[in-house]
Design a protein around this motif. Structure first.
Motif, PDB file in Angstrom:
ATOM      1  N   GLY A 178      37.396  84.044  20.556  1.00 39.43           N
ATOM      2  CA  GLY A 178      37.645  83.698  19.161  1.00 39.43           C
ATOM      3  C   GLY A 178      38.293  82.342  18.980  1.00 39.43           C
ATOM      4  N   SER A 179      37.956  81.396  19.830  1.00 40.98           N
ATOM      5  CA  SER A 179      38.495  80.039  19.698  1.00 40.98           C
ATOM      6  C   SER A 179      38.088  79.449  18.351  1.00 40.98           C
ATOM      7  N   ILE A 180      38.808  78.431  17.925  1.00 44.29           N
ATOM      8  CA  ILE A 180      38.588  77.817  16.614  1.00 44.29           C
ATOM      9  C   ILE A 180      38.249  76.344  16.811  1.00 44.29           C
ATOM     10  N   LEU A 181      37.298  75.861  16.034  1.00 41.32           N
ATOM     11  CA  LEU A 181      36.969  74.437  16.000  1.00 41.32           C
ATOM     12  C   LEU A 181      36.992  74.018  14.540  1.00 41.32           C
ATOM     13  N   GLU A 182      37.774  72.995  14.230  1.00 41.50           N
ATOM     14  CA  GLU A 182      37.904  72.516  12.852  1.00 41.50           C
ATOM     15  C   GLU A 182      37.793  71.004  12.816  1.00 41.50           C
ATOM     16  N   SER A 183      37.283  70.506  11.707  1.00 43.97           N
ATOM     17  CA  SER A 183      37.310  69.059  11.484  1.00 43.97           C
ATOM     18  C   SER A 183      38.000  68.826  10.144  1.00 43.97           C
ATOM     19  N   ASP A 184      38.677  67.687  10.056  1.00 52.08           N
ATOM     20  CA  ASP A 184      39.454  67.397   8.856  1.00 52.08           C
ATOM     21  C   ASP A 184      39.553  65.883   8.710  1.00 52.08           C
ATOM     22  N   ILE A 185      39.829  65.452   7.522  1.00 55.86           N
ATOM     23  CA  ILE A 185      40.084  64.033   7.276  1.00 55.86           C
ATOM     24  C   ILE A 185      41.324  63.933   6.405  1.00 55.86           C
ATOM     25  N   LYS A 186      42.167  62.978   6.729  1.00 54.86           N
ATOM     26  CA  LYS A 186      43.363  62.764   5.916  1.00 54.86           C
ATOM     27  C   LYS A 186      43.663  61.279   5.853  1.00 54.86           C
ATOM     28  N   LYS A 187      44.434  60.934   4.869  1.00 53.20           N
ATOM     29  CA  LYS A 187      44.836  59.548   4.661  1.00 53.20           C
ATOM     30  C   LYS A 187      46.258  59.391   5.164  1.00 53.20           C
ATOM     31  N   SER A 188      46.489  58.331   5.923  1.00 56.40           N
ATOM     32  CA  SER A 188      47.839  58.018   6.385  1.00 56.40           C
ATOM     33  C   SER A 188      48.033  56.518   6.236  1.00 56.40           C
ATOM     34  N   GLY A 189      48.799  56.142   5.247  1.00 56.33           N
ATOM     35  CA  GLY A 189      48.989  54.719   4.985  1.00 56.33           C
ATOM     36  C   GLY A 189      47.672  54.068   4.606  1.00 56.33           C
ATOM     37  N   ASP A 190      47.285  53.038   5.343  1.00 52.80           N
ATOM     38  CA  ASP A 190      46.046  52.319   5.083  1.00 52.80           C
ATOM     39  C   ASP A 190      44.926  52.774   6.018  1.00 52.80           C
ATOM     40  N   SER A 191      45.036  53.984   6.544  1.00 48.75           N
ATOM     41  CA  SER A 191      44.046  54.475   7.504  1.00 48.75           C
ATOM     42  C   SER A 191      43.497  55.832   7.108  1.00 48.75           C
ATOM     43  N   HIS A 192      42.272  56.066   7.519  1.00 47.97           N
ATOM     44  CA  HIS A 192      41.657  57.385   7.467  1.00 47.97           C
ATOM     45  C   HIS A 192      41.756  57.961   8.865  1.00 47.97           C
ATOM     46  N   ILE A 193      42.166  59.210   8.973  1.00 46.27           N
ATOM     47  CA  ILE A 193      42.221  59.871  10.273  1.00 46.27           C
ATOM     48  C   ILE A 193      41.255  61.046  10.225  1.00 46.27           C
ATOM     49  N   ILE A 194      40.195  60.940  11.016  1.00 48.60           N
ATOM     50  CA  ILE A 194      39.230  62.034  11.144  1.00 48.60           C
ATOM     51  C   ILE A 194      39.647  62.817  12.375  1.00 48.60           C
ATOM     52  N   SER A 195      39.955  64.092  12.182  1.00 52.79           N
ATOM     53  CA  SER A 195      40.427  64.933  13.283  1.00 52.79           C
ATOM     54  C   SER A 195      39.402  65.996  13.616  1.00 52.79           C
ATOM     55  N   LEU A 196      39.188  66.174  14.886  1.00 53.25           N
ATOM     56  CA  LEU A 196      38.363  67.254  15.406  1.00 53.25           C
ATOM     57  C   LEU A 196      39.288  68.058  16.311  1.00 53.25           C
ATOM     58  N   THR A 197      39.561  69.304  15.932  1.00 58.25           N
ATOM     59  CA  THR A 197      40.586  70.093  16.596  1.00 58.25           C
ATOM     60  C   THR A 197      40.025  71.414  17.082  1.00 58.25           C
ATOM     61  N   GLY A 198      40.449  71.816  18.271  1.00 57.90           N
ATOM     62  CA  GLY A 198      40.078  73.113  18.823  1.00 57.90           C
ATOM     63  C   GLY A 198      41.323  73.867  19.248  1.00 57.90           C
ATOM     64  N   VAL A 199      41.319  75.186  19.029  1.00 59.58           N
ATOM     65  CA  VAL A 199      42.439  76.045  19.418  1.00 59.58           C
ATOM     66  C   VAL A 199      41.870  77.228  20.190  1.00 59.58           C
ATOM     67  N   CYS A 200      42.495  77.549  21.326  1.00 54.34           N
ATOM     68  CA  CYS A 200      42.071  78.703  22.124  1.00 54.34           C
ATOM     69  C   CYS A 200      43.305  79.369  22.724  1.00 54.34           C
ATOM     70  N   ILE A 201      43.112  80.571  23.245  1.00 54.46           N
ATOM     71  CA  ILE A 201      44.242  81.197  23.930  1.00 54.46           C
ATOM     72  C   ILE A 201      44.491  80.441  25.231  1.00 54.46           C
ATOM     73  N   ASP A 202      45.735  80.455  25.681  1.00 52.21           N
ATOM     74  CA  ASP A 202      46.087  79.759  26.914  1.00 52.21           C
ATOM     75  C   ASP A 202      45.350  80.401  28.084  1.00 52.21           C
TER      76      ASP A 202
END
Length: 174
Positions: free
Chosen positions: A89-113
């Motif tokens: 049941g691992s998770i894969l997510e993508s997101d975009i956020k603004k930080s100052g004068d930059s766009h940060i595109i994040s690709l994140t995965g979470v799994c059990i250790d």
């Protein structure tokens, strides 16, 4: 003494269980890790930082959403989600956020250790490989994103923007 007897509490200085590593692996490319044994999950995040400009804002948001559509090995959301399900049941997510004068595109995965898998599977390596595939080998058709996926993600992005405008408190905050 008195009504409320207080004892002095002495705190031992705690040793830091976290291990932090940051290493430059390329031109403006860094690899950072934080290890801490108290957590039962592992998280990997790939962050792409680009200048915030009017002409690329919509494209960045659209690309961020297209990441969740799969990779060449798992070309549909269904196939990708089936693979993630098989990875406990691992998770894969993508997101975009603004930080100052930059766009940060994040690709994140979470799994059990890896210490908690039933058969000693190496989920963190598998998840890292999957994230790299989603980033570097998207499910292209004729060397481009699928027109069907682009159209769907454009509509979802438009609906998201309209729903944020309708939520006056959220819209004013952001």
């Amino acid at each position: 003494e008195g009504i409320f007897p207080f004892r002095r509490l002495y705190y031992k200085e705690k040793t830091m269980a976290e291990k932090v590593l940051r290493k430059q692996i390329g031109d403006r490319i860094f690899f950072s890790t934080i290890e801490d044994e108290k957590f039962k999950t592992s998280k990997i995040s790939i962050n792409l930082i680009s200048p915030l400009k009017r002409e690329n804002a919509t494209l960045n948001a659209l690309v961020s959403n297209l990441f969740s559509n799969g990779c060449s090995r798992f070309p549909t959301q269904t196939a990708l989600n089936r693979k993630l399900g098989m990875m406990y049941g691992s998770i894969l997510e993508s997101d975009i956020k603004k930080s100052g004068d930059s766009h940060i595109i994040s690709l994140t995965g979470v799994c059990i250790d890896d210490n908690f898998t039933l058969n000693g599977e190496k989920l963190l390596i598998e998840l890292g490989t999957l994230l790299c595939e989603v980033l570097m080998s998207p499910p292209f058709e004729n060397n481009m994103f699928s027109l069907k996926n682009i159209t769907r993600e454009k509509e979802l992005l438009k609906d998201t923007i309209l729903s944020e405008i309708n939520d006056k408190r959220y819209y004013a905050t952001n």
